[in-house]
Scaffold this motif. Structure first.
Motif, short mmCIF file in Angstrom:
data_model
loop_
_atom_site.label_atom_id
_atom_site.label_comp_id
_atom_site.label_asym_id
_atom_site.label_seq_id
_atom_site.Cartn_x
_atom_site.Cartn_y
_atom_site.Cartn_z
N ARG A 161 68.50 21.13 105.49
CA ARG A 161 67.56 20.11 104.74
C ARG A 161 67.16 21.08 103.47
O ARG A 161 66.88 20.52 102.47
CB ARG A 161 66.57 19.40 105.50
N ASP A 162 66.38 22.32 103.77
CA ASP A 162 65.88 22.98 102.80
C ASP A 162 67.14 23.29 101.57
O ASP A 162 66.57 23.21 100.46
CB ASP A 162 65.60 24.44 103.23
N VAL A 163 68.26 23.77 102.02
CA VAL A 163 69.28 23.90 101.11
C VAL A 163 69.71 22.80 100.28
O VAL A 163 69.92 22.82 99.11
CB VAL A 163 70.58 24.72 101.94
N LEU A 164 69.83 21.65 100.89
CA LEU A 164 70.21 20.36 100.07
C LEU A 164 69.17 19.98 99.25
O LEU A 164 69.43 19.62 97.91
CB LEU A 164 70.49 19.23 101.27
N ALA A 165 67.76 20.10 99.49
CA ALA A 165 66.61 19.96 98.60
C ALA A 165 66.67 20.85 97.58
O ALA A 165 66.64 20.40 96.15
CB ALA A 165 65.35 20.13 99.27
N ALA A 166 66.89 22.16 97.69
CA ALA A 166 67.09 23.15 96.74
C ALA A 166 68.26 22.80 95.64
O ALA A 166 68.11 22.63 94.36
CB ALA A 166 66.92 24.75 96.89
N ALA A 167 69.54 22.23 96.32
CA ALA A 167 70.63 22.01 95.39
C ALA A 167 70.25 20.90 94.81
O ALA A 167 70.69 20.84 93.31
CB ALA A 167 71.76 22.00 96.49
#
Length: 186
Positions: free
Chosen positions: A21-27
């Motif tokens: 979820r962190d990676v998706l938000a950052a992306a």
């Protein structure tokens, strides 16, 4: 698929201390608009929760292998049967013949892999020849070993865009990697 960069998920590559979820938000913060949700080992309700989170980040979500409620399309493995219901769909391809079959079957897009040697799937096979991307019969995403350093070359070879997994999933700064990919891939 609205942009020329699509990120494929793989939570097993996300560094400790961070979540998918962190990676998706950052992306999404880096400019990503479309994600291909893999995580095919998870039950459908867990995949749906990930898709819901991605959509709250403003991402279009395409599901891999099997449909997920609320996803805008379906991406099928090479050689798989056509989807039972009408939907936008794509297929994983590994050579020019696969691309021709996907187009004849009515796919809206395809991935063609591996573009380059990939850390995500060591020993996966030799890269497909660059000529396989030229004058493709449908929009094709170069996949496998894609980085900001080779995304432009993939587009110059004829790929419509790029599909990226490891370079974003493993990144210390996923937003910066996505921004660099978007710049390189046009």
């Amino acid at each position: 698929m609205s942009r020329r960069v699509v990120v494929l998920t793989d939570r097993t590559q996300v560094p400790a201390g961070r979540s998918l979820r962190d990676v998706l938000a950052a992306a999404a913060d880096g400019g990503l608009t479309t994600v291909l949700l893999r995580e095919v080992d998870l039950p459908d309700d867990e995949r749906a929760k990930i898709a819901d989170h991605a959509r709250t980040c403003g991402l279009e979500v395409v599901a891999a292998h099997r449909a997920v409620v609320g996803c805008s399309g379906l991406h099928l493995p090479s050689g798989s049967a056509l989807p039972a219901v009408a939907t936008r769909w794509g297929r994983s391809c590994h050579d020019r013949a696969d691309l021709l079959r996907a187009a004849a079957d009515g796919a809206w897009w395809a991935t063609l892999s591996p573009y380059a040697t990939t850390a995500s799937k060591p020993g996966y096979g030799p890269p497909v020849p660059a000529a396989a991307f030229a004058q493709a019969p449908l929009p094709v995403l170069a996949l496998g070993g894609i980085t900001p350093g080779n995304a432009a070359a993939a587009r110059e070879a004829g790929a419509w865009g790029v599909g990226v997994m490891g370079a974003v999933m493993r990144a210390a700064d996923p937003a910066a990697v996505v921004a660099a990919l978007l710049e390189a891939a046009g």
